[in-house]
Design a protein around this motif. Structure first.
Motif, short mmCIF file in Angstrom:
data_model
loop_
_atom_site.label_atom_id
_atom_site.label_comp_id
_atom_site.label_asym_id
_atom_site.label_seq_id
_atom_site.Cartn_x
_atom_site.Cartn_y
_atom_site.Cartn_z
N GLY A 1 13.26 42.73 -112.92
CA GLY A 1 13.30 42.37 -114.33
C GLY A 1 12.59 41.07 -114.66
O GLY A 1 11.70 40.63 -113.95
N ASN A 2 13.06 40.46 -115.75
CA ASN A 2 12.47 39.23 -116.28
C ASN A 2 13.44 38.07 -116.09
O ASN A 2 14.17 38.03 -115.10
N SER A 3 13.47 37.13 -117.03
CA SER A 3 14.33 35.95 -116.88
C SER A 3 15.81 36.30 -116.89
O SER A 3 16.63 35.57 -116.32
N ILE A 4 16.18 37.40 -117.54
CA ILE A 4 17.59 37.81 -117.54
C ILE A 4 18.03 38.14 -116.12
O ILE A 4 19.11 37.76 -115.68
N THR A 5 17.18 38.83 -115.39
CA THR A 5 17.47 39.15 -113.99
C THR A 5 17.32 37.92 -113.10
O THR A 5 18.12 37.70 -112.18
N GLU A 6 16.32 37.11 -113.37
CA GLU A 6 16.13 35.88 -112.58
C GLU A 6 17.34 34.96 -112.72
O GLU A 6 17.85 34.41 -111.73
N GLY A 7 17.81 34.81 -113.95
CA GLY A 7 18.97 33.96 -114.19
C GLY A 7 20.23 34.50 -113.55
O GLY A 7 21.09 33.75 -113.07
N TRP A 8 20.35 35.81 -113.51
CA TRP A 8 21.50 36.46 -112.90
C TRP A 8 21.63 36.05 -111.43
O TRP A 8 22.70 35.64 -110.96
N ALA A 9 20.53 36.16 -110.70
CA ALA A 9 20.55 35.80 -109.27
C ALA A 9 20.78 34.31 -109.06
O ALA A 9 21.35 33.90 -108.04
N LYS A 10 20.36 33.48 -110.01
CA LYS A 10 20.53 32.04 -109.87
C LYS A 10 21.94 31.59 -110.27
O LYS A 10 22.52 30.70 -109.64
N PHE A 11 22.48 32.19 -111.34
CA PHE A 11 23.80 31.79 -111.82
C PHE A 11 24.93 32.33 -110.96
O PHE A 11 25.97 31.70 -110.80
N HIS A 12 24.74 33.53 -110.42
CA HIS A 12 25.81 34.15 -109.63
C HIS A 12 25.25 34.72 -108.34
O HIS A 12 25.29 35.94 -108.11
N PRO A 13 24.73 33.86 -107.46
CA PRO A 13 24.14 34.34 -106.21
C PRO A 13 25.14 35.06 -105.31
O PRO A 13 24.75 35.92 -104.51
N GLU A 14 26.43 34.73 -105.46
CA GLU A 14 27.45 35.36 -104.62
C GLU A 14 27.54 36.86 -104.89
O GLU A 14 27.80 37.65 -103.98
N PHE A 15 27.31 37.27 -106.14
CA PHE A 15 27.33 38.68 -106.48
C PHE A 15 26.25 39.43 -105.70
O PHE A 15 26.46 40.54 -105.22
N PHE A 16 25.11 38.79 -105.55
CA PHE A 16 23.99 39.42 -104.84
C PHE A 16 24.21 39.40 -103.33
O PHE A 16 24.06 40.42 -102.65
N SER A 17 24.57 38.25 -102.80
CA SER A 17 24.72 38.15 -101.35
C SER A 17 25.88 39.00 -100.83
O SER A 17 25.78 39.63 -99.78
N ALA A 18 26.98 39.05 -101.58
CA ALA A 18 28.16 39.82 -101.13
C ALA A 18 27.91 41.32 -101.11
O ALA A 18 28.54 42.05 -100.35
N ASN A 19 26.96 41.78 -101.94
CA ASN A 19 26.70 43.21 -102.06
C ASN A 19 25.38 43.64 -101.45
O ASN A 19 24.99 44.81 -101.57
N ASN A 20 24.69 42.70 -100.78
CA ASN A 20 23.37 42.98 -100.22
C ASN A 20 22.38 43.40 -101.31
O ASN A 20 21.61 44.34 -101.15
N PHE A 21 22.45 42.71 -102.45
CA PHE A 21 21.51 42.92 -103.55
C PHE A 21 20.44 41.83 -103.50
O PHE A 21 20.68 40.72 -103.03
N MET B 1 28.20 42.67 -117.15
CA MET B 1 27.13 43.53 -116.65
C MET B 1 27.39 43.98 -115.21
O MET B 1 27.12 45.12 -114.84
N GLU B 2 27.95 43.08 -114.43
CA GLU B 2 28.22 43.39 -113.02
C GLU B 2 29.20 44.55 -112.87
O GLU B 2 29.04 45.41 -112.01
N LYS B 3 30.21 44.56 -113.70
CA LYS B 3 31.19 45.65 -113.65
C LYS B 3 30.52 47.01 -113.85
O LYS B 3 30.83 47.98 -113.15
N LEU B 4 29.60 47.06 -114.81
CA LEU B 4 28.93 48.32 -115.11
C LEU B 4 27.99 48.74 -113.99
O LEU B 4 27.90 49.92 -113.65
N VAL B 5 27.27 47.78 -113.42
CA VAL B 5 26.32 48.10 -112.35
C VAL B 5 27.07 48.57 -111.10
O VAL B 5 26.67 49.55 -110.46
N VAL B 6 28.12 47.87 -110.76
CA VAL B 6 28.89 48.26 -109.57
C VAL B 6 29.45 49.66 -109.73
O VAL B 6 29.45 50.46 -108.79
N GLU B 7 29.92 49.97 -110.93
CA GLU B 7 30.45 51.31 -111.18
C GLU B 7 29.35 52.35 -111.02
O GLU B 7 29.58 53.44 -110.46
#
Length: 226
Positions: free
Chosen positions: A54-74, A217-223
């Motif tokens: 994605g764009n800055s929305i996705t870039e910011g997601w990984a920067k603001f909540h890196p634990e969501f990505f690392s914990a799920n291998n995203f 957004m994370e709740k919806l993606v995980v589902e």
């Protein structure tokens, strides 16, 4: 630092980056170099569960909540200011070559904001479809998502019909996903209060989510990934 002040400063930086990216017309218009080193490392180590494109929305997601990505291998592969045209160009480098199980595609905001060119719904939709087709042709499962609500764009105040354009594009993405039996994550209803704007509780600038917004957004993606 106050959390709201932090987010406002961060998003102000994002807007400046978006404008500077629009001004760039050099050899790396698609910005392949942004993730080239990280991609080379990943190709030699692990296969990610999902790449978020994605764009800055996705870039910011990984920067603001890196634990969501690392914990799920995203893996996050968002670049501030980018349109779907640029995303499509770098799709092979930043998604296909990493061979994830899934790709989550979120794009279109900067197309509608006319960051690089006049908005053309058919072409933006076509870029998203092309990314989905490329992924599926390479054995990668696709999750398409809706564009987030936005009443306007702080860096493109001349755009006064953003909500209508977002809704039309989202309808086409959802219809395509249904026709092709592709997973579709609709962020829009949970991210708005009035059906037009991004919920102020979930954003500091009306375009980019804050941590509360990303958690929704994370709740919806995980589902969807289940």
């Amino acid at each position: 630092m106050n959390t709201k002040l932090f987010f406002r400063l961060f998003f102000a930086t994002f807007m400046l980056l978006s404008l500077s990216n629009v001004a760039k017309a050099g050899d790396d218009w698609a910005q392949f170099d942004v993730y080239s080193k990280k991609n080379a490392h990943l190709e030699e180590t692990i296969r990610p569960k999902a790449v978020f494109m994605g764009n800055s929305i996705t870039e910011g997601w990984a920067k603001f909540h890196p634990e969501f990505f690392s914990a799920n291998n995203f893996i996050g592969r968002g670049i501030s200011g980018q349109t779907t045209y640029q995303m499509l160009l770098r799709f092979r480098d930043d998604v296909i070559n990493l061979q994830p199980e899934y790709v989550v595609i979120l794009g279109g905001t900067n197309d509608i904001a006319e960051n690089n060119h006049n908005y053309n719904e058919d072409r933006t939709f076509g870029n998203i479809v092309s990314m989905a087709e490329l992924a599926e042709a390479n054995g990668i499962k696709v999750i398409l998502t809706s564009v987030l609500p936005a009443r306007s764009f702080p860096w493109r105040k001349a755009i006064t019909d953003a909500p209508e354009k977002i809704k039309y594009l989202n309808k086409r993405i959802e219809d395509y996903a249904r026709q092709k039996n592709i997973a579709f994550v609709d962020y829009y209803p949970v991210m708005t209060l009035d059906g037009i704007s991004l919920n102020p509780a979930y954003s500091e600038d009306g375009v980019h989510p804050n941590l509360k917004g990303y958690s929704q957004m994370e709740k919806l993606v995980v589902e969807a990934l289940k």
